[in-house]
Design a protein around this motif. Structure first.
Motif, PDB file in Angstrom:
ATOM      1  N   CYS B  21      69.553 -62.947  -6.749  1.00 30.39           N
ATOM      2  CA  CYS B  21      70.868 -62.996  -7.485  1.00 30.39           C
ATOM      3  C   CYS B  21      70.876 -64.595  -8.086  1.00 30.39           C
ATOM      4  O   CYS B  21      71.429 -65.421  -7.225  1.00 30.39           O
ATOM      5  CB  CYS B  21      72.096 -62.736  -6.450  1.00 30.39           C
ATOM      6  SG  CYS B  21      72.287 -60.853  -6.655  1.00 30.39           S
ATOM      7  N   GLU B  22      71.204 -64.739  -9.334  1.00 29.80           N
ATOM      8  CA  GLU B  22      71.400 -65.738  -9.732  1.00 29.80           C
ATOM      9  C   GLU B  22      72.584 -65.841 -10.889  1.00 29.80           C
ATOM     10  O   GLU B  22      72.766 -64.853 -11.404  1.00 29.80           O
ATOM     11  CB  GLU B  22      70.006 -66.734 -10.559  1.00 29.80           C
ATOM     12  CG  GLU B  22      69.008 -66.783  -9.517  1.00 29.80           C
ATOM     13  CD  GLU B  22      67.995 -67.560 -10.081  1.00 29.80           C
ATOM     14  OE1 GLU B  22      67.807 -67.566 -11.444  1.00 29.80           O
ATOM     15  OE2 GLU B  22      67.095 -68.288  -9.147  1.00 29.80           O
ATOM     16  N   ALA B  23      73.417 -66.971 -11.030  1.00 32.26           N
ATOM     17  CA  ALA B  23      74.183 -67.123 -11.976  1.00 32.26           C
ATOM     18  C   ALA B  23      73.826 -66.745 -13.121  1.00 32.26           C
ATOM     19  O   ALA B  23      72.499 -67.297 -13.547  1.00 32.26           O
ATOM     20  CB  ALA B  23      74.955 -68.445 -11.624  1.00 32.26           C
ATOM     21  N   GLU B  24      74.635 -66.085 -14.266  1.00 37.09           N
ATOM     22  CA  GLU B  24      74.217 -65.710 -15.397  1.00 37.09           C
ATOM     23  C   GLU B  24      75.314 -65.758 -16.357  1.00 37.09           C
ATOM     24  O   GLU B  24      76.322 -65.044 -16.062  1.00 37.09           O
ATOM     25  CB  GLU B  24      73.214 -64.598 -15.236  1.00 37.09           C
ATOM     26  CG  GLU B  24      72.408 -64.466 -16.745  1.00 37.09           C
ATOM     27  CD  GLU B  24      71.739 -63.291 -16.643  1.00 37.09           C
ATOM     28  OE1 GLU B  24      71.103 -62.706 -17.433  1.00 37.09           O
ATOM     29  OE2 GLU B  24      71.357 -62.611 -15.547  1.00 37.09           O
ATOM     30  N   PHE B  25      75.405 -66.296 -17.363  1.00 35.15           N
ATOM     31  CA  PHE B  25      76.409 -66.006 -18.458  1.00 35.15           C
ATOM     32  C   PHE B  25      76.460 -64.658 -19.312  1.00 35.15           C
ATOM     33  O   PHE B  25      75.183 -64.287 -19.304  1.00 35.15           O
ATOM     34  CB  PHE B  25      76.443 -67.263 -19.492  1.00 35.15           C
ATOM     35  CG  PHE B  25      76.775 -68.595 -19.063  1.00 35.15           C
ATOM     36  CD1 PHE B  25      78.116 -68.824 -18.332  1.00 35.15           C
ATOM     37  CD2 PHE B  25      76.208 -69.772 -18.925  1.00 35.15           C
ATOM     38  CE1 PHE B  25      78.640 -69.945 -17.638  1.00 35.15           C
ATOM     39  CE2 PHE B  25      76.561 -70.975 -18.397  1.00 35.15           C
ATOM     40  CZ  PHE B  25      77.745 -70.858 -17.847  1.00 35.15           C
ATOM     41  N   ASP B  26      77.401 -64.360 -19.469  1.00 31.84           N
ATOM     42  CA  ASP B  26      77.450 -62.956 -20.243  1.00 31.84           C
ATOM     43  C   ASP B  26      76.835 -63.349 -21.653  1.00 31.84           C
ATOM     44  O   ASP B  26      76.313 -62.319 -22.077  1.00 31.84           O
ATOM     45  CB  ASP B  26      78.958 -62.736 -20.285  1.00 31.84           C
ATOM     46  CG  ASP B  26      79.681 -62.021 -19.026  1.00 31.84           C
ATOM     47  OD1 ASP B  26      79.005 -61.946 -18.170  1.00 31.84           O
ATOM     48  OD2 ASP B  26      80.829 -62.060 -18.919  1.00 31.84           O
ATOM     49  N   ASN B  27      77.306 -64.560 -22.004  1.00 29.57           N
ATOM     50  CA  ASN B  27      76.884 -64.949 -23.650  1.00 29.57           C
ATOM     51  C   ASN B  27      76.064 -66.172 -23.346  1.00 29.57           C
ATOM     52  O   ASN B  27      76.701 -67.207 -23.939  1.00 29.57           O
ATOM     53  CB  ASN B  27      77.589 -64.658 -24.551  1.00 29.57           C
ATOM     54  CG  ASN B  27      78.440 -63.405 -24.743  1.00 29.57           C
ATOM     55  OD1 ASN B  27      77.798 -62.320 -25.058  1.00 29.57           O
ATOM     56  ND2 ASN B  27      79.861 -63.225 -24.269  1.00 29.57           N
ATOM     57  N   PRO B  28      74.895 -66.178 -23.059  1.00 23.89           N
ATOM     58  CA  PRO B  28      74.243 -67.701 -22.935  1.00 23.89           C
ATOM     59  C   PRO B  28      73.835 -68.141 -24.307  1.00 23.89           C
ATOM     60  O   PRO B  28      73.633 -67.736 -25.158  1.00 23.89           O
ATOM     61  CB  PRO B  28      73.012 -67.510 -22.256  1.00 23.89           C
ATOM     62  CG  PRO B  28      72.779 -66.007 -22.184  1.00 23.89           C
ATOM     63  CD  PRO B  28      74.021 -65.294 -22.253  1.00 23.89           C
TER      64      PRO B  28
END
Lengths: 415, 504
Positions: B21-28
């Protein structure tokens, strides 16, 4: 167990990370398994942290419980206007805890706790877009808390711990958004204070209402870490400004806010216990981060204006058989950071923590613990609006997202 | 034990999931698939122009400045949408700006830095490395040509009509010394007889930016108007280096020829217009009333000019506008500088002491290098700007500003018309952008720049050319034009990560 398994999967899908501010709530493996709730639990010497009043209610005459947690957190930053992006490269955090509790008489117990409740390690890429606010920060504290508890009657017990606190901080940022030496290397300052001493208190009251229900109350005092005449190292200063920015000393205060916790533990059945805590953290004490340099850099005042926040913790534990205890929990952690004060050295937003844990009884004396934490943070668009150059505010903002995971190992030895 | 094995399995599975589980932006923002070149093709991108295209800053062409040229920044962003390599005629990493041809100096100016002044109220000030620390100067030998072609076809000093001048890149000391060749172009031209437009258009660009015409007025303006306004002189071969290029025939025909050559390969492009000199710190930093005087100093000055004032009144008549304009009267406080003005009536045949002097007005621009001269000894105990008038090259007078503006207005009309004439050409209004920079500053989300000299972040220490951060802001504005005009989606850069001024 199956339920916990599903919770972990769905949270992975749902989201994208540590408690608000620089508090790291990892002070006991058994409690962590239950959402770090434990103000009314009396199952191990972890009570020395969670509620010293519970110490006289431990079953064993002597209870030694300790553990270590491996904490891996990261934060992402991006700005859609400038197309900038950055990601922290934080080293693995290793908060520890050790508790020793021993009965002196039927009414009195004493104990010693060693734990690390505050810490913050954030390493952004050097010279990243927000480097005028922070390149890297390392904050560590260790609390050493001798404690006594007294059983007033069958229902009530109280406890008091005096905590000796020792902290270190190592903080680096660039001096401005543009200043660089003749080679173009950015001018920066590192402030470093080690072995800053302070004292605090941990007070608890435990009430056993009946066989099923216990209530707990705990208050931990505010602690001011005061760094005085510690070293400030100015690097890559252009030759022409070196007389203005020589290496010097600095004074700074960092507040570790007071916390009030009330909660209950309810024995639902012979095998199953539920716990619910509310933590209130008095973050409003953190008004600003002020660093007074003893050179031309002068006083750097950085408003923080944190607000008091609550954390809601739910946990359940289930005695599966003679060997195994299983635990699960969840907590809702409000961020103390207000809009416009979102500084990238504590880049954290509201979060939900999902926890699980287990204990395995190896023998009558020895028990092994394991715990897991998955901390998910809401993605947030926010900025820090209080940085100025030549009187012109230069806000720094964007979108942040964080996550943190932890796995903890512990053991209890009782006799 | 049956249970415990199962539990270990569950625990390990859970641990695996957790670490996954890593942080991820909705719209990178780095998601390349969301960017597009629109209707443009950036595979061969050429930037053609002068010092502003070359990446010149701090009074010199040096490596890190070139690496932050608007062309280099644009090409870096174009690379996300199919853009190709962007070759630049880079100076050596350690070079400080001056050029030599086989040991003979051809450009003697090195980079400006902020140097210590020894004055605690103003601890640093700009100076050329060659003037303050000559031992640190590293000159570049340009006698051995670089091998091109080069996508950055920016040549410091080039005027519009230079771009089509054969021999402008002749690699010989005779041509450079004779003024027919430009040492910056000699260093990277493809051959002695070539011209800039041939080398640029010869690359068959699919996309270009043309920003030319600045020096057609700027060399006149920075020279304080010593050159000649060549309006209606249609033969540029007769022009001096600091003259204003004719805006009625020479500039339009030259410019349309350049555009035709660049679009011959069906390229799309951006045409950039010419900023107003009144928006750049070279002309706005030194105030017209830069002379502070005490009451006693003012009285002494007035005594010194009493004969001049009286003589002017006697000959011209005390009530005539010119006599009033020529009265030199000091007061306690800030006073205008005293300047020579060749437009005034020559009275020296009556009296050799009645030179063409007047006090400056708010419409006269004292140029930046004059700052170090004000109040200094001009010889014979006379002080520059007070008892000794500033010279023609020290001040861009009102009439000269008008000449510059008249020409610029016509240049910009030509540029706009050329852009409007083709759907393949966009117009970038650099003039409006520089005006915004000089009035309100330009803010970009993580910070801002202003036109304030040395501290504003927008202009380098020569007071004319942008900093790397300024070039980044310009690049973002050009990207905006392209995104709108060619339906592209190209991301900005963060100007905050680009450098500003340099301290020594």
């Amino acid at each position: 167990m199956k339920k916990i398994y599903l919770i972990i999967i769905s949270s992975c899908l749902a989201s994208s990370a540590m408690a608000g501010g620089y508090r790291v709530a990892l002070q006991g493996q058994k409690a962590l398994g239950m959402g770090h709730a434990g103000v009314a639990m009396t199952d191990s010497s972890e009570v020395i942290f969670f509620n010293p009043g519970g110490m006289t209610q431990l079953e064993a005459d002597t209870d030694i419980t300790g553990g270590i947690t491996l904490l891996d957190g990261e934060t992402l930053y991006q700005n859609e206007l400038t197309n900038a992006s950055a990601k922290t490269d934080n080293p693995l955090g290793t908060p520890i805890n050790f508790y020793y509790a021993s009965r002196i008489s039927s009414e009195m117990s004493w104990g010693l706790g060693v734990y690390t409740p505050y810490g913050n390690t954030v390493e952004w890429p050097t010279d990243w877009e927000g480097s005028h606010l922070v390149n890297s920060i390392e904050l560590k504290t260790i609390f050493i808390q001798p404690t006594i508890a007294y059983q007033i009657n069958d229902s009530y017990s109280v406890g008091f711990g005096l905590a000796y606190v020792n902290g270190l901080v190592d903080f680096n940022r660039n001096l401005s958004t543009s200043l660089a030496d003749a080679n173009g290397d950015r001018s920066n300052v590192t402030i470093e204070a080690s072995s800053v001493d302070a004292w605090g208190a941990n007070i608890g009251l435990m009430a056993k209402v009946n066989e099923e229900l216990s209530l707990g109350f705990n208050y931990r005092t505010k602690i001011d870490l005061e760094a005085r005449n510690d070293s400030a190292d100015f690097q890559n200063i252009p030759t022409s400004l070196q007389s203005t920015f020589p290496d010097t000393t600095f004074d700074a205060d960092l507040v570790l806010p007071a916390e009030l916790t009330i909660g209950l533990a309810y024995k639902y059945s012979e095998q199953t216990t539920l716990a619910f805590d509310i933590n209130r953290t008095f973050w409003s004490a953190y008004e600003d981060l002020t660093v007074e340099f003893d050179n031309g850099a002068g006083t750097s005042t950085n408003p923080r204006n944190y607000k008091d926040v609550n954390i809601y913790r739910f946990g359940v534990q289930h005695q599966l058989n003679d060997q195994w205890i299983l635990r699960g929990g969840i907590y809702f952690d409000e961020s103390p950071v207000r809009d416009g004060y979102f500084a990238p050295e504590t880049p954290r937003n509201d979060s939900i923590g999902y926890t699980a844990g287990a204990s395995y009884k190896y023998s009558d004396n020895l028990e092994f613990d394991i715990s897991f934490l998955l901390l998910t943070f809401d993605e947030i668009d926010n900025s820090y609006d209080f940085y100025e150059e030549s009187g012109t505010p230069i806000p720094f903002g964007g979108t942040y997202d964080s996550s943190a995971t932890a796995i903890g190992f512990g053991l209890s030895y009782r006799y | 034990m049956k249970y415990s094995i199962k539990h270990v399995f569950y625990a390990l599975t859970a641990a695996t999931l957790i670490t996954g589980c890593e942080a991820e932006f909705d719209n990178p923002v780095g998601d390349v698939s969301s960017y597009s070149s629109g209707t443009a093709d950036f595979s061969t991108f050429v930037a053609l122009g002068d010092s502003l295209t070359a990446g010149y800053a701090d009074g010199a062409l040096y490596r890190t400045g070139q690496e932050s040229s608007y062309g280099a920044i644009l090409a870096q962003q174009f690379a996300l949408v199919g853009g190709g390599a962007f070759a630049q005629p880079l100076m050596p990493v350690e070079a400080t700006g001056s050029l030599n041809f086989g040991g003979t100096d051809v450009i003697t100016d090195d980079r400006f830095f902020l140097f210590p002044t020894g004055d605690p109220t103003s601890p640093v000030g700009p100076a050329r490395l060659s003037d303050v620390a000559p031992s640190l100067v590293i000159s570049t030998d340009i006698s051995t040509r670089l091998t091109g072609p080069f996508n950055n076809m920016g040549v410091p000093g080039a005027k519009s009509f230079h771009l089509g001048a054969p021999g402008y890149g002749d690699s010989s000391l005779a041509a450079i010394g004779g003024g027919t060749a430009n040492p910056y172009f000699s260093y990277f031209s493809s051959a002695d007889g070539t011209d800039m437009i041939t080398d640029a258009a010869g690359q068959l660009p699919s996309f270009f930016v043309l920003w030319i015409g600045n020096n057609d007025i700027l060399s006149y303006a920075t020279g304080g108007g010593v050159g000649i306004d060549q309006t209606n002189n249609f033969d540029p071969t007769t022009y001096g280096s600091e003259d204003i290029t004719d805006p009625n025939a020479v500039f339009p025909s030259t410019y349309t020829g350049l555009v035709a050559a660049m679009t011959a390969s069906s390229a799309k492009g951006v045409l950039v217009n010419i900023p107003d000199v009144s928006t750049i710190p070279y002309f706005t930093t030194v105030p017209y009333n830069a002379i502070p005087l005490t009451a006693a100093e003012a009285a002494a000055g007035n005594a010194g000019f009493a004969a001049y004032n009286g003589g002017v009144n006697a000959i011209l008549g005390a009530t005539t506008p010119e006599a009033i304009q020529r009265q030199i009267v000091f007061v306690e406080g800030q006073n205008p500088v005293v300047i020579l003005d060749e437009d005034l009536t020559d009275l020296t045949s009556f009296d050799a002491a009645l030179v063409n002097m007047r006090m400056a007005t708010i419409n006269d621009f004292v140029v930046l290098p004059t700052a170090s001269k004000l109040g200094e000894d001009a010889g014979g105990g006379f002080l520059w700007g007070i008892s000794a008038p500033l010279l023609d090259e020290d001040v861009l007078k009102e009439s000269e500003v008008t000449a510059v503006e008249d020409a610029r207005t016509l240049y910009n009309a030509t540029i706009l018309a050329a852009a409007d004439a083709s759907a393949d050409l966009l117009h970038f209004d650099a003039s409006a952008m520089m005006a915004e920079l000089s009035t309100s500053g330009i803010f970009y989300g993580t910070g801002g720049i202003t036109a304030t000299f040395a501290t504003g972040g927008g202009f380098s220490l020569d007071g004319v050319h942008p900093t790397a951060r300024g070039y980044a802001v310009i690049s973002n504005a050009i990207i905006d034009e392209i995104n709108t005009g060619f339906s592209a989606n190209i991301p900005h850069v963060d100007p905050g990560t680009y450098t500003t001024v340099f301290y020594q």
